[in-house]
Design a protein around this motif. Structure first.
Motif, mmCIF file in Angstrom:
data_model
loop_
_atom_site.group_PDB
_atom_site.id
_atom_site.type_symbol
_atom_site.label_atom_id
_atom_site.label_comp_id
_atom_site.label_asym_id
_atom_site.label_seq_id
_atom_site.Cartn_x
_atom_site.Cartn_y
_atom_site.Cartn_z
ATOM 1 N N SER A 1 -3.655 -2.959 -3.673
ATOM 2 C CA SER A 1 -3.538 -3.718 -4.926
ATOM 3 C C SER A 1 -4.660 -3.336 -5.888
ATOM 4 O O SER A 1 -5.638 -2.694 -5.484
ATOM 5 C CB SER A 1 -3.602 -5.226 -4.627
ATOM 6 N N GLN B 1 -6.594 -5.428 -7.113
ATOM 7 C CA GLN B 1 -7.729 -6.256 -6.668
ATOM 8 C C GLN B 1 -8.533 -5.519 -5.592
ATOM 9 O O GLN B 1 -9.768 -5.558 -5.583
ATOM 10 C CB GLN B 1 -7.203 -7.600 -6.137
ATOM 11 N N HIS B 2 -7.808 -4.823 -4.690
ATOM 12 C CA HIS B 2 -8.467 -4.014 -3.652
ATOM 13 C C HIS B 2 -9.291 -2.906 -4.313
ATOM 14 O O HIS B 2 -10.452 -2.685 -3.977
ATOM 15 C CB HIS B 2 -7.391 -3.428 -2.724
ATOM 16 N N GLN C 1 0.820 -1.228 0.000
ATOM 17 C CA GLN C 1 0.000 0.000 0.000
ATOM 18 C C GLN C 1 0.853 1.277 0.000
ATOM 19 O O GLN C 1 0.388 2.328 -0.412
ATOM 20 C CB GLN C 1 -0.898 0.001 1.228
ATOM 21 N N GLY D 1 -12.413 -4.417 -5.887
ATOM 22 C CA GLY D 1 -13.431 -4.730 -4.878
ATOM 23 C C GLY D 1 -14.135 -3.476 -4.395
ATOM 24 O O GLY D 1 -15.357 -3.454 -4.248
ATOM 25 N N ASN D 2 -13.328 -2.415 -4.197
ATOM 26 C CA ASN D 2 -13.922 -1.135 -3.784
ATOM 27 C C ASN D 2 -14.909 -0.638 -4.819
ATOM 28 O O ASN D 2 -16.011 -0.185 -4.490
ATOM 29 C CB ASN D 2 -12.821 -0.090 -3.618
ATOM 30 N N VAL E 1 -8.325 -9.372 0.106
ATOM 31 C CA VAL E 1 -7.484 -8.650 -0.876
ATOM 32 C C VAL E 1 -6.337 -7.985 -0.118
ATOM 33 O O VAL E 1 -6.412 -7.839 1.106
ATOM 34 C CB VAL E 1 -8.279 -7.563 -1.654
ATOM 35 N N ASP F 1 -2.756 -6.468 4.908
ATOM 36 C CA ASP F 1 -1.588 -5.635 4.601
ATOM 37 C C ASP F 1 -0.562 -6.355 3.734
ATOM 38 O O ASP F 1 0.157 -5.722 2.966
ATOM 39 C CB ASP F 1 -0.921 -5.158 5.893
ATOM 40 N N MET G 1 -15.002 -6.924 1.886
ATOM 41 C CA MET G 1 -13.609 -7.347 1.758
ATOM 42 C C MET G 1 -12.911 -7.418 3.101
ATOM 43 O O MET G 1 -13.192 -6.635 4.004
ATOM 44 C CB MET G 1 -12.847 -6.373 0.861
ATOM 45 N N VAL H 1 -9.463 -6.574 4.020
ATOM 46 C CA VAL H 1 -8.307 -5.911 3.402
ATOM 47 C C VAL H 1 -7.072 -6.171 4.259
ATOM 48 O O VAL H 1 -7.002 -5.738 5.411
ATOM 49 C CB VAL H 1 -8.555 -4.394 3.255
ATOM 50 N N ARG I 1 -4.148 -4.660 0.615
ATOM 51 C CA ARG I 1 -4.348 -3.220 0.572
ATOM 52 C C ARG I 1 -3.427 -2.563 -0.472
ATOM 53 O O ARG I 1 -2.233 -2.863 -0.521
ATOM 54 C CB ARG I 1 -4.058 -2.616 1.955
#
Lengths: 445, 242
Positions: B132, B134-135, B69, B138-139, B128, B149, B145, B147, B130
């Motif tokens: 990424s 993919q994150h 992240q 999803g958001n 997922v 680290d 999710m 989330v 954080r």
């Protein structure tokens, strides 16, 4: 030997102004140098294009062919990976292991590199389907193994194809590059030829425009200095610059001047030595020439005869018919003298109507023949001294063979003999008393 | 005169440049891409690639561990010179940082007993990482999710049953499938090649270092040509990244 009037020397023909541009040497050679420079630059630019092409091909290899080959190699490794994972799936019954192998196969088949390549996408899709079917089976039978073996072989062939294609691509690039290098060699040869030809042309131009005219100018000036005015003087070659033409003109003018001077000098010399009325030597020049003949005779011991001739009754002509007629008679007699006597004989107008003669290498007898011929030639001239008595022009001649006497003495003796001839009736020859006299010529009837 | 001055400047500049270490961001908990092995050494595809690139750049590097992240922020702020982290070159990231030429193309993998959800289907709780893509995906879909680290936390979440699914990059997803904690769950996998979840993976470079970007692009070509890239690939992955 009477002087001949010198023919005026031929003035150098002014050559036609050339149709060529009136170029200066600087302009001409600047132009030539610019031409050579343009040629060199053009040829080098042409070669530069070849180098550029070569560089482009190498860049193409580095930026395209090598990455493509690496890509093909990776694809080959992935084909082998699928074959390996397939074999693992045939060997294993555990679902977890089969799933792991299937994951690898799926990741490879799903990659854009496979999906976007029509050569391999269909075969891999089929292989993937075969393996999906296998992974669901509890037991693997021989038919499954054969089916997978067939799929595996297809992928092995594809791997071979990709390998050879990438090698062939390299080979083509190398061939392409080799042709470019080949043409580079030709261009190098041609550019060398062009450079050599340019240099040669420059040297030839230098020779034709400068060196050859300079040599010619040198020769002509040498000739001119020696007093020879050859017609070869101009022009100084085919390719002539403004400077060469100026020198040509200057040399032409110099030659004309020198020829004029020569003519004037010859004229002055002739008039200084010649009697203006008759064109014969004058007395002063005659005395010089005669003295030399006396000196030669003394040295050689050859005989030498001196004579004096005088026109008979000439005073009466002048008195009765005027001086113009007298002059005409004198000129005619001079003409007869020139026509009758030899080139080696020396003669002049000695006084008013008196002529003197020296006959070198000639005995009195031989000279007498000549003198008699002259006497006759004068007597047969169409002139009559007195129209009423039809008396012809005649001369009386006195002669002496020179023996132990100087010129003055000889002339004096001859003069006395001439007076003897006058006294003896004119139109006759008398000899001064020396040793033995030839027979005097008979008096005219 | 001017040329000799330039030459002098170059001669003086290069040793100075060579003496400076490059700060390189890597993540430490994303096997097989980068992780700390049993002997405590940071290794993995990305860690070894970072070392290979520094050799190709002929410059010492200092590898700095970051959470995924934080990577984009660290690169954007110039805290690190570049990052050897498998980041998809998305337009949002391109607005903040520079990207090298693509290293390979990547996909995402959906791990679950359930199929990958369609547009309006209810989703299970999805693990997922954080920061990424993919994150972010999803958001954008409003998913429920977990989330996490790091990627390694996914193993724990999956094993503990706190999530019913995970959405991961294809490389780290592969390691989850291989984990013993995964095998008893009866989960399956689905490769997802949606535009938001797949694409070119590239190295990220600080926006203040455009020259370094050029040098890194050359270094990537070099390690791909000299076989170093492929050897690292063989070491950590059972297939060729392409």
């Amino acid at each position: 030997m009477p002087p001949r009037p010198a023919a005026p020397p031929p003035a150098p023909a002014p050559h036609k102004a050339s149709a060529r541009a009136n170029l200066s040497a600087g302009t001409l050679f600047s132009g030539l140098a610019a031409l050579v420079l343009v040629l060199v630059v053009a040829v080098e630019a042409w070669r530069g294009m070849n180098q550029h092409q070569l560089l482009q091909q190498l860049t193409q290899v580095q930026q395209h062919t090598i990455p493509e080959t690496l890509k093909a190699q990776r694809m080959v490794r992935n084909l082998e990976a699928i074959r390996l994972e397939g074999e693992k799936m045939l060997a294993q019954s555990a679902v977890r292991e089969r799933m792991q192998s299937m994951y690898v196969v799926d990741v490879i088949v799903a990659s854009p590199a496979v999906r976007e390549d029509p050569r391999i996408a269909p075969a891999l899709k089929t292989a993937q389907q075969t393996l999906i079917a296998l992974s669901a089976k509890e037991t693997i039978v021989d038919a499954d193994r054969r089916a997978w073996a067939a799929q595996s072989l297809v992928m092995a062939r594809l791997a071979d194809q990709l390998t050879t294609e990438s090698i062939e691509r390299f080979n083509q690039e190398i061939e392409h590059t080799r042709r470019t290098v080949d043409s580079g060699y030709w261009q190098l040869g041609l550019s060398l030829a062009v450079l050599t030809a340019s240099l040669l042309a420059f040297v030839l131009a230098l020779y034709a425009v400068l060196i050859r005219p300079l040599r010619h100018i040198n020769n002509v000036l040498e000739d001119t200095r020696r007093g020879e005015h050859q017609p070869r003087a101009t022009p100084f070659g085919v390719l002539r610059t403004r400077e060469t033409r100026s020198i040509e003109r200057a040399i032409g003018q110099l030659q004309v001047l020198m020829q004029e001077n020569e003519t004037i000098r010859a004229g002055l010399e002739a008039s200084a030595n010649t009697d203006s009325l008759t064109g014969l030597y004058n007395r002063r020049h005659f005395m010089d020439e005669a003295s030399q003949a006396f000196a030669r005779a003394r040295r050689s011991g050859n005989p030498l005869t001196v004579a004096i001739a005088d026109l008979d009754h000439f005073k009466a002509v002048n008195d009765s018919q005027g001086h113009a007629a007298g002059d005409l008679v004198l000129k005619s007699v001079a003409e007869r003298i020139r026509d009758t006597l030899r080139q080696t004989d020396i003669y002049c107008r000695y006084g008013g109507e008196e002529f003197a003669f020296v006959f070198p290498d000639t005995s009195l007898a031989e000279a007498c023949v000549l003198a008699n011929r002259l006497r006759e030639a004068v007597a047969t001239m169409p002139f009559k001294l007195h129209a009423h008595d039809a008396q012809p022009v005649t001369i009386s001649i006195g002669m002496v063979e020179v023996q132990d006497m100087n010129l003055d003495m000889a002339l004096n003796r001859a003069d006395q003999a001439m007076y003897s001839a006058k006294a003896a009736g004119r139109n006759r020859i008398e000899f001064a008393p020396t040793q033995g006299f030839p027979e005097p010529s008979p008096a005219p009837a | 005169m001017r040329l000799s001055f330039t030459l002098c400047a170059m001669l003086l500049a290069f040793p100075a440049l060579a003496a400076d270490s490059l700060r390189v961001a890597v993540v430490g908990n994303a096997p097989p891409m980068s992780f700390v092995d049993a002997s405590g050494r940071l290794t993995g595809f990305n860690a070894e690639l970072a070392r290979a690139l520094c050799e190709a750049l002929d410059q010492p590097c200092e590898l700095k561990l970051h959470e995924l992240q934080d990577v984009v922020g660290a690169v954007a702020s110039g805290q690190v010179d570049f990052a050897v982290v498998s980041l998809l070159a998305t337009p949002e990231r391109r607005a903040r940082i520079l990207f090298t030429k693509p290293l390979y193309r990547s996909l995402s993998v959906w791990l679950s007993a359930r199929p990958f959800p369609g547009a309006s289907e209810p989703t299970p709780r999805v693990a997922v990482v954080r920061g990424s893509v993919q994150h972010a995906y999803g958001n954008s879909k409003g998913w429920n999710m977990a989330v996490l680290d790091t990627h390694t936390e996914v193993y724990g979440a999956v094993g503990a049953g706190t999530v019913q699914a995970a959405l991961l990059p294809m490389t780290t997803g592969m390691n989850v499938i291989r984990d013993p904690r995964f095998s008893g769950l009866g989960w399956n996998y689905t490769l997802v090649s949606e535009a938001a979840l797949s694409g070119d993976v590239a190295l990220s470079v600080s926006p203040s270092q455009p020259k370094l970007l050029e040098r890194l692009n050359e270094a990537i070509d070099k390690v791909k040509r000299n076989g170093r890239f492929d050897r690292i690939n063989t070491e950590f992955l059972p297939f060729r990244l392409q």
